[in-house]
Design a protein around this motif. Structure first.
Motif, PDB file in Angstrom:
ATOM      1  N   PHE A 147      44.683  88.863  33.779  1.00  0.00           N
ATOM      2  CA  PHE A 147      44.504  89.326  35.149  1.00  0.00           C
ATOM      3  C   PHE A 147      45.594  90.337  35.500  1.00  0.00           C
ATOM      4  CE2 PHE A 147      42.652  85.155  34.813  1.00  0.00           C
ATOM      5  CZ  PHE A 147      41.505  85.207  35.588  1.00  0.00           C
ATOM      6  N   THR A 148      45.309  91.152  36.522  1.00  0.00           N
ATOM      7  CA  THR A 148      46.302  92.065  37.083  1.00  0.00           C
ATOM      8  C   THR A 148      46.971  91.398  38.274  1.00  0.00           C
ATOM      9  OG1 THR A 148      45.057  94.028  36.403  1.00  0.00           O
ATOM     10  CG2 THR A 148      46.665  94.319  38.165  1.00  0.00           C
ATOM     11  N   VAL A 149      48.296  91.494  38.329  1.00  0.00           N
ATOM     12  CA  VAL A 149      49.046  90.936  39.454  1.00  0.00           C
ATOM     13  C   VAL A 149      48.910  91.887  40.645  1.00  0.00           C
ATOM     14  CG1 VAL A 149      51.322  90.270  40.296  1.00  0.00           C
ATOM     15  CG2 VAL A 149      50.666  89.759  37.931  1.00  0.00           C
ATOM     16  N   VAL A 150      48.400  91.374  41.762  1.00  0.00           N
ATOM     17  CA  VAL A 150      48.175  92.186  42.955  1.00  0.00           C
ATOM     18  C   VAL A 150      49.338  92.058  43.928  1.00  0.00           C
ATOM     19  CG1 VAL A 150      46.653  92.586  44.923  1.00  0.00           C
ATOM     20  CG2 VAL A 150      45.686  91.949  42.705  1.00  0.00           C
ATOM     21  N   GLU A 151      49.786  90.843  44.171  1.00  0.00           N
ATOM     22  CA  GLU A 151      50.855  90.621  45.143  1.00  0.00           C
ATOM     23  C   GLU A 151      51.691  89.426  44.719  1.00  0.00           C
ATOM     24  OE1 GLU A 151      51.550  89.843  49.967  1.00  0.00           O
ATOM     25  OE2 GLU A 151      49.516  89.991  49.157  1.00  0.00           O
ATOM     26  N   VAL A 152      52.994  89.537  44.922  1.00  0.00           N
ATOM     27  CA  VAL A 152      53.933  88.445  44.678  1.00  0.00           C
ATOM     28  C   VAL A 152      54.674  88.200  45.985  1.00  0.00           C
ATOM     29  CG1 VAL A 152      55.911  87.642  43.336  1.00  0.00           C
ATOM     30  CG2 VAL A 152      54.191  89.123  42.257  1.00  0.00           C
ATOM     31  N   GLY A 153      54.571  87.000  46.526  1.00  0.00           N
ATOM     32  CA  GLY A 153      55.209  86.769  47.808  1.00  0.00           C
ATOM     33  C   GLY A 153      55.418  85.306  48.120  1.00  0.00           C
ATOM     34  N   ARG A 154      55.789  85.065  49.357  1.00  0.00           N
ATOM     35  CA  ARG A 154      55.972  83.705  49.868  1.00  0.00           C
ATOM     36  C   ARG A 154      55.148  83.570  51.142  1.00  0.00           C
ATOM     37  NH1 ARG A 154      60.298  81.221  47.326  1.00  0.00           N
ATOM     38  NH2 ARG A 154      61.736  82.611  46.216  1.00  0.00           N
ATOM     39  N   ARG A 155      54.611  82.388  51.357  1.00  0.00           N
ATOM     40  CA  ARG A 155      53.771  82.168  52.524  1.00  0.00           C
ATOM     41  C   ARG A 155      54.046  80.802  53.119  1.00  0.00           C
ATOM     42  NH1 ARG A 155      47.905  81.458  49.437  1.00  0.00           N
ATOM     43  NH2 ARG A 155      48.409  79.529  48.324  1.00  0.00           N
ATOM     44  N   ARG A 156      53.469  80.568  54.287  1.00  0.00           N
ATOM     45  CA  ARG A 156      53.621  79.267  54.939  1.00  0.00           C
ATOM     46  C   ARG A 156      52.409  79.008  55.811  1.00  0.00           C
ATOM     47  NH1 ARG A 156      58.360  81.062  59.265  1.00  0.00           N
ATOM     48  NH2 ARG A 156      57.100  82.675  60.296  1.00  0.00           N
ATOM     49  N   VAL A 157      52.078  77.753  55.975  1.00  0.00           N
ATOM     50  CA  VAL A 157      50.991  77.343  56.868  1.00  0.00           C
ATOM     51  C   VAL A 157      51.510  77.379  58.298  1.00  0.00           C
ATOM     52  CG1 VAL A 157      49.520  75.426  57.557  1.00  0.00           C
ATOM     53  CG2 VAL A 157      49.879  75.912  55.124  1.00  0.00           C
ATOM     54  N   LEU A 342      40.278 100.098  45.964  1.00  0.00           N
ATOM     55  CA  LEU A 342      39.663  99.387  44.854  1.00  0.00           C
ATOM     56  C   LEU A 342      40.427  98.094  44.619  1.00  0.00           C
ATOM     57  CD1 LEU A 342      39.301 102.289  42.242  1.00  0.00           C
ATOM     58  CD2 LEU A 342      37.557 101.472  43.840  1.00  0.00           C
ATOM     59  N   SER A 343      39.781  97.138  43.959  1.00  0.00           N
ATOM     60  CA  SER A 343      40.508  95.959  43.493  1.00  0.00           C
ATOM     61  C   SER A 343      41.386  96.380  42.323  1.00  0.00           C
ATOM     62  CB  SER A 343      39.532  94.875  43.043  1.00  0.00           C
ATOM     63  OG  SER A 343      40.226  93.859  42.330  1.00  0.00           O
ATOM     64  N   PRO A 344      42.682  96.046  42.335  1.00  0.00           N
ATOM     65  CA  PRO A 344      43.550  96.442  41.216  1.00  0.00           C
ATOM     66  C   PRO A 344      43.039  95.978  39.864  1.00  0.00           C
ATOM     67  CG  PRO A 344      44.884  95.718  43.060  1.00  0.00           C
ATOM     68  CD  PRO A 344      43.451  95.399  43.414  1.00  0.00           C
ATOM     69  N   GLY A 345      42.272  94.900  39.829  1.00  0.00           N
ATOM     70  CA  GLY A 345      41.750  94.415  38.563  1.00  0.00           C
ATOM     71  C   GLY A 345      40.692  95.318  37.964  1.00  0.00           C
ATOM     72  N   GLU A 346      40.101  96.216  38.787  1.00  0.00           N
ATOM     73  CA  GLU A 346      39.053  97.098  38.293  1.00  0.00           C
ATOM     74  C   GLU A 346      39.591  98.251  37.456  1.00  0.00           C
ATOM     75  OE1 GLU A 346      35.619  97.853  41.156  1.00  0.00           O
ATOM     76  OE2 GLU A 346      37.242  97.370  42.540  1.00  0.00           O
ATOM     77  N   VAL A 347      40.863  98.562  37.611  1.00  0.00           N
ATOM     78  CA  VAL A 347      41.476  99.698  36.934  1.00  0.00           C
ATOM     79  C   VAL A 347      42.478  99.184  35.913  1.00  0.00           C
ATOM     80  CG1 VAL A 347      42.857 101.793  37.237  1.00  0.00           C
ATOM     81  CG2 VAL A 347      41.161 101.149  38.961  1.00  0.00           C
TER      82      VAL A 347
END
Length: 489
Positions: A147-157, A342-347
């Motif tokens: 897979f292609t990495v699209v985003e690396v981050g931190r999140r919270r509910v 585009l979806s990064p995975g398409e390229v």
């Protein structure tokens, strides 16, 4: 549907009755006290109170029932999250249960696309370290593919309602990585909090909402959106808000005050320099462009420096409603392009070439693109001086633009757009023949030759030093180059 897994007890926070209807649900938000109540082998435990829900339109309201293909479903819950450390517009994920089979899926809607993901087995060797992954890199998940990495981050509910198969305690920060595959696959690597919350893997893909139909007889369509208005906190100017569910920053067209948007209100941050030229397509202008009804909501001037010369180009952010999402117009030296995400995975960029839909695109140039001026409404916290590594590939029908920021990568297709077509779309006079692009004394052809030489030299150096890093190495070639990029962030 009643099952042997039903469990009823008193809410451990307020004492109200709690009943788990779905066998796969492991958490529920108490309707009375808004505490998330987790289901354990022995009892129910309150793990944190959620905030009030943000009004994010969706046709999949909790309690709605329907059929997905031939299988009945029920909308059993939803969760709203934001990016920890850089909170902005939250997003939501809908929990859909299939009572007849016991399976479930998460559904999300963003940028005109629908996604469905379900929990998948972790790779035998586990997930790669969160710190090893970079936007634009590749990650191999054993048993699942590359897979292609699209985003690396931190999140919270921040909020939730109904039942869920699992949810982190409200406010607890967890690491995540979004990934995309070449045929619409999509997934999230959930790293938990590194202590008590275990990692999980969710995989799925984009899907056509036509496969879903509510029992009311209505199809599942994109959520409706209405243009609203907010007042500039500095000058009081009336600012139309085209995408209240996703807008994060607005720069006032009257006084230049930048403001962050939170729960429909603006918080002023300070003034930004005003653009040196008026936009050709006025902010607020509506048009009919290639079968899409669009609204111009933002204007950016970006630039780069090549061999001591400064080059600039203009970008216009268009919004086509939830069904279309965001598009860009890019103008450089009088030439226009329509920029479609585009979806990064398409390229698949691989050194000097990239492939897209079976076609090959050749590396043309790369620059460090910087924001110089900005005005209007944007879906990220745009700032003067922010920069991305922009890489461009030329091929059939146009160009592939890859823009890499520290935490995410975006990919777009740039197709030529005749000036006459653009003018007709917005009912404007013909656009100027020349733009604001080039440094004096340097032609575009000369710059491209310089860029190609630089690319080859840097590529040779990069290839001599390359090595594996857990599948998360960056695959784009960072180079200097000429200004020919569009698409914003």
């Amino acid at each position: 549907m009643s099952t042997p897994f039903d469990r009823a007890a008193a809410c451990p926070s307020c004492g109200a009755p709690i009943t788990f209807r779905f066998a796969g649900a492991m958490a529920q938000v108490c309707k009375h006290c808004k505490f998330v109540v987790a289901r354990t082998d022995r009892d129910l435990r309150a793990i944190g109170r959620v905030a009030d829900l943000v009004e994010i339109p969706t046709p999949l309201q909790v309690g709605a029932t329907g059929r997905w293909g031939n299988e009945p479903f029920v909308v059993d819950g939803r969760v709203q999250l934001d990016r920890a450390g850089a909170p902005g517009a939250p997003w939501q994920e809908i929990f859909i249960a299939f009572p007849s089979s016991g399976r479930w899926t998460w559904v999300a809607f963003a940028q005109g696309r629908w996604y469905a993901t379900s929990e998948a087995p972790l790779p035998l060797n586990g997930l790669p370290p969160w710190t090893s992954l970079r936007p634009g890199g590749r990650v191999h998940l054993e048993g699942h593919g590359v897979f292609t990495v699209v985003e690396v981050g931190r999140r919270r509910v921040i909020s939730a309602e109904g039942e869920m198969p699992y949810v982190a305690p409200p406010g607890v920060v967890t690491g995540f990585v979004d990934i995309a595959g070449p045929r619409g696959e999509f997934g999230t690597l959930d790293y938990g909090d590194g202590r008590t919350i275990p990692p999980k893997l969710y995989l799925g893909r984009q899907f056509d909402p036509a496969v879903m139909r509510l029992d009311t007889g209505a199809p599942v369509e994109v959520p409706s959106a209405q243009v609203t208005a907010v007042a500039c906190p500095n000058c009081g100017g009336n600012l139309p808000l085209a995408a209240p569910g996703t807008a994060e920053r607005i720069v006032c067209r009257y006084c230049g005050t930048a403001s962050d948007l939170s729960n429909g209100a603006l918080t002023a941050l300070g003034q930004v320099p005003r653009p040196p030229v008026a936009p050709y397509v006025p902010l607020g202008a509506e048009g009919q462009l290639r079968g899409m009804r669009v609204l111009c909501i933002g204007f950016v001037i970006r630039g780069c420096t090549v061999e001591g010369e400064r080059y600039r180009w203009r970008e216009y952010l268009l919004y086509g409603g939830p069904s279309v999402g965001y598009l860009w117009l890019m103008e450089e030296d009088g030439a226009w392009q329509l920029v479609t995400p585009l979806s990064p995975g398409e390229v698949q960029p691989m050194g000097l070439v990239a492939t897209y839909k079976g076609q090959t695109y050749t590396l043309k140039q790369g620059v460090q693109a910087e924001v110089e001026y900005v005005i209007g409404e944007f879906y990220w916290k745009v700032e003067i001086g922010e920069s991305v590594q922009a890489t461009e590939y030329q091929g059939p029908g146009g160009k592939i633009s890859v823009e890499q920021a520290p935490t995410e990568v975006s990919v777009s297709f740039c197709a030529p757009l005749p000036g006459k077509e653009l003018a007709a779309a917005f009912n404007l006079p013909p656009p100027p023949k020349a733009g604001i692009g080039g440094g004096e004394g340097t032609s575009s052809g000369t710059v491209v030759v310089i860029v190609v030489i630089v690319i080859v030299v840097i590529l040779l150096v990069a290839l001599s030093d390359c090595g594996g890093s857990g599948g998360g190495g960056v695959i784009f070639v960072p180079t200097g180059g000429s200004p020919s990029f569009g698409g914003g962030k």
